[in-house]
Design an enzyme around this catalytic site. Structure first.
Site, PDB file in Angstrom:
ATOM      1  N   HIS A  49       0.906  -1.387  -0.148  1.00 61.28           N
ATOM      2  CA  HIS A  49       0.081  -0.019  -0.055  1.00 61.28           C
ATOM      3  C   HIS A  49       0.868   1.200   0.049  1.00 61.28           C
ATOM      4  CE1 HIS A  49      -3.165   2.834   1.564  1.00 61.28           C
ATOM      5  NE2 HIS A  49      -3.953   1.797   0.798  1.00 61.28           N
ATOM      6  N   PHE A  50       1.562   1.637  -0.880  1.00 63.61           N
ATOM      7  CA  PHE A  50       1.596   1.026  -2.366  1.00 63.61           C
ATOM      8  C   PHE A  50       3.060   0.712  -2.659  1.00 63.61           C
ATOM      9  CE2 PHE A  50      -2.201   3.419  -2.266  1.00 63.61           C
ATOM     10  CZ  PHE A  50      -3.168   2.645  -2.648  1.00 63.61           C
TER      11      PHE A  50
END
Length: 143
Positions: A49-50
């Site tokens: 994420h991410f």
């Protein structure tokens, strides 16, 4: 005697790996509190994420607010503790910005209602003066 900041935080049922309040910096037992969480950067969820541009997930900001609201509610020694207090509802959640590794997130919770085993609280999260999140959470358990 009011519980200490450390005692209120220790009342959280979460394991260390899923606690999003590192320390309490202010507490009005049963009413309000302010906590902090440092995004270390090694949290496993940041890998996805991410990838390459990690952001602290908004849903975990809400979780941090709910954890703080639970600690605040359970710190009121004038009423019985609520057994099995857990997040039961989220209302009016808004996300305004994101936190990145190294950020110090300040979380605030204000208990607005309590009836039996149900607690409602207004929560918010900030990095510096920038607001990241606001949400109304409902916690429930057995009174």
């Amino acid at each position: 005697m009011n519980p200490s900041l450390e005692t209120a935080l220790q009342a959280l049922p979460h394991g260390r790996e899923f606690r999003f309040i590192d320390r309490l910096i202010a507490l009005v037992p049963g009413r309000s509190g302010t906590g902090e969480y440092v995004v270390r950067g090694d949290e496993t969820f940041l890998r996805g994420h991410f990838p390459g541009a990690p952001l602290f997930p908004g849903v975990l900001l809400v979780e941090a607010g709910a954890q703080l609201a639970g600690a605040v509610a359970q710190s009121d020694t004038s009423v019985p503790a609520i057994q099995g207090l857990k997040l039961a509802g989220i209302k009016s959640a808004r996300f305004y910005s994101s936190a990145v590794p190294g950020a110090l997130i300040r979380v605030e919770a204000l208990v607005t209602a309590r009836l039996g085993g149900v607690v409602q609280a207004e929560t918010s999260a900030y990095v510096g003066e920038a607001q990241l999140m606001s949400a109304v959470v409902t916690l429930a358990g057995a009174a």
